[in-house]
Design a protein around this motif. Structure first.
Motif, short mmCIF file in Angstrom:
data_model
loop_
_atom_site.label_atom_id
_atom_site.label_comp_id
_atom_site.label_asym_id
_atom_site.label_seq_id
_atom_site.Cartn_x
_atom_site.Cartn_y
_atom_site.Cartn_z
N ILE A 1 -2.45 16.69 9.90
CA ILE A 1 -1.78 15.44 8.90
C ILE A 1 -2.71 14.78 8.97
N ARG A 2 -4.19 14.88 9.29
CA ARG A 2 -5.01 12.97 9.13
C ARG A 2 -4.92 12.32 7.81
N LYS A 3 -5.07 13.62 6.36
CA LYS A 3 -4.95 12.88 5.32
C LYS A 3 -3.42 13.02 4.92
N TYR A 4 -2.40 12.69 5.38
CA TYR A 4 -1.17 11.93 5.39
C TYR A 4 -0.62 10.67 5.79
N ILE A 5 -1.32 10.20 6.58
CA ILE A 5 -1.78 8.83 6.62
C ILE A 5 -2.42 7.93 6.67
N PRO A 6 -1.55 6.95 6.28
CA PRO A 6 -2.58 5.38 5.77
C PRO A 6 -4.02 5.90 6.31
N ALA A 7 -5.40 5.31 5.47
CA ALA A 7 -6.70 5.29 6.51
C ALA A 7 -6.54 4.43 7.75
N GLU A 8 -5.71 3.15 7.53
CA GLU A 8 -5.53 1.93 8.44
C GLU A 8 -5.27 2.34 10.00
N LEU A 9 -4.43 3.25 9.80
CA LEU A 9 -4.17 3.72 10.62
C LEU A 9 -4.77 5.02 11.28
N GLY B 1 11.64 -1.91 -3.34
CA GLY B 1 9.74 -1.84 -3.68
C GLY B 1 9.44 -1.11 -2.59
N LYS B 2 9.82 -0.45 -2.72
CA LYS B 2 9.05 1.26 -2.10
C LYS B 2 8.23 1.06 -0.55
N THR C 1 2.89 -0.22 1.30
CA THR C 1 3.76 -0.45 0.22
C THR C 1 2.78 -0.79 -0.65
N ASN C 2 2.46 -1.33 -2.03
CA ASN C 2 1.58 -2.10 -2.83
C ASN C 2 -0.25 -2.29 -2.23
N GLY C 3 -0.01 -1.08 -1.24
CA GLY C 3 -2.07 -1.87 -0.93
C GLY C 3 -1.28 -2.28 0.69
N GLN C 4 -0.44 -3.00 1.19
CA GLN C 4 -0.51 -3.12 1.97
C GLN C 4 -0.27 -2.82 3.46
N LEU C 5 -0.30 -3.40 4.65
CA LEU C 5 0.15 -1.96 5.78
C LEU C 5 1.17 -2.87 6.23
N PHE C 6 2.48 -2.76 6.70
CA PHE C 6 3.75 -3.09 7.31
C PHE C 6 3.81 -2.93 8.97
N ARG C 7 3.99 -3.77 9.27
CA ARG C 7 4.45 -3.48 10.90
C ARG C 7 6.08 -3.52 10.98
N VAL C 8 6.88 -3.01 11.45
CA VAL C 8 8.52 -2.92 11.96
C VAL C 8 8.75 -2.90 13.29
N ASP C 9 8.83 -4.28 14.02
CA ASP C 9 8.80 -4.12 15.46
C ASP C 9 10.60 -3.28 15.48
N ILE C 10 10.89 -2.70 16.88
CA ILE C 10 11.82 -2.67 17.44
C ILE C 10 12.44 -2.51 18.97
N SER C 11 13.55 -3.05 19.42
CA SER C 11 13.95 -3.51 20.58
C SER C 11 14.77 -2.39 21.40
N HIS C 12 14.53 -1.81 22.53
CA HIS C 12 15.63 -1.23 22.90
C HIS C 12 15.78 -0.39 24.58
N SER C 13 16.74 -0.74 25.62
CA SER C 13 16.46 -0.50 26.73
C SER C 13 15.23 1.28 26.37
N PRO C 14 14.57 1.37 27.65
CA PRO C 14 14.07 2.22 27.74
C PRO C 14 15.11 3.88 27.39
N TRP C 15 15.03 5.52 26.94
CA TRP C 15 15.80 6.24 26.49
C TRP C 15 16.10 7.41 27.73
N ARG C 16 17.09 7.15 28.67
CA ARG C 16 17.79 8.68 28.86
C ARG C 16 18.11 9.89 28.47
N LEU C 17 17.14 10.66 28.41
CA LEU C 17 17.61 11.40 27.85
C LEU C 17 18.16 12.96 28.93
#
Length: 243
Positions: free
Chosen positions: A42-50, A121-122, A183-199
């Motif tokens: 899967i390496r080739k399917y993720i952005p090079a920065e990651l 904006g993809k 997207t458009n050659g730029q890397l963005f991060r989206v943060d998410i918050s929630h309590s720890p999972w109870r699985l």
């Protein structure tokens, strides 16, 4: 999970919740299906920065299904037609400058309005899909089909009654508090918050799986790790442009 690690997770989420969030959602009947895969696959399917985030030398593919409810922007009520939908996403695990999170290959939803907004904006790889979710006694069934990509998932599962004690692996797989998208050659991060999972553990059968058609390996022949959580309330934060 050790007490110190749980305290760190709670503190991290406490400070995250102090930031101005953008959207809130409830995630109902969350099912995690995970398979280990070769990093080279899967390496080739993720952005090079990651960087791929590995667990004992293995990369992981995660399918996450849930029913979204109470979806709304900050300071606004739930909007008709946008407050509830079904979603199935496919992700792997990555790091950026030492920070761990997820990278999504696809996010399928059965609400075309949500897909249209999310793909503006993809920005995120949302796709229209026909998704059916049913419950019969203690058994759940999921059938998702994305006709445009000819990818589908059909599975039934039943949660094991008692909560699952956290382990290093299931914590590593599920406690992910950000995602990256490019997207458009730029890397963005989206943060998410929630309590720890109870699985809870889940037992079941995957009858059909043609997701991740770009991967040529045979990981789908293996039985996935399956976990379930009944409900999680989450907040999503505005995108951050990475340097």
């Amino acid at each position: 999970m050790g007490d110190n690690k749980l305290i760190i997770l709670k503190e991290r989420n406490y400070f995250m919740w102090k930031k101005p969030w953008m959207m809130t959602q409830e995630w109902h009947h969350v099912l995690f299906l995970h398979w280990s895969v070769s990093p080279e696959e899967i390496r080739k399917y993720i952005p090079a920065e990651l960087e791929l985030n590995l667990y004992k030398g293995k990369a992981w593919i995660g399918f996450v299904f849930f029913q979204v409810k109470e979806n709304r922007p900050r300071f606004m009520p739930c909007l008709p037609g946008l407050q509830s939908f079904l979603e199935l996403n496919v992700r792997t695990y990555v790091t950026y400058k030492g920070k761990a999170g997820a990278y999504f290959f696809s996010l399928d939803a059965n609400n075309p309005f949500i897909v249209k907004l999310a793909t503006f904006g993809k920005f995120l790889p949302y796709r229209n899909a026909e998704i059916n979710f049913k419950k019969h006694k203690k058994t759940f069934s999921i059938h998702s089909k994305c006709e445009y990509e000819n990818e589908s998932l059909l599975t039934t599962f039943e949660p094991v009654a008692r909560p699952l004690e956290s382990t290093q692996l299931n914590t590593w797989l599920t406690e992910r508090y950000c995602l990256w998208t490019k997207t458009n050659g730029q890397l963005f991060r989206v943060d998410i918050s929630h309590s720890p999972w109870r699985l809870q553990n889940a037992t079941g059968i995957v009858y059909e799986n043609t997701m991740t058609s770009f991967l040529k390996g045979n990981y789908k022949e293996e039985r996935p790790l399956a976990h379930y959580s009944r409900l999680k309330k989450a907040r999503l934060y505005p995108p951050v442009l990475e340097n």
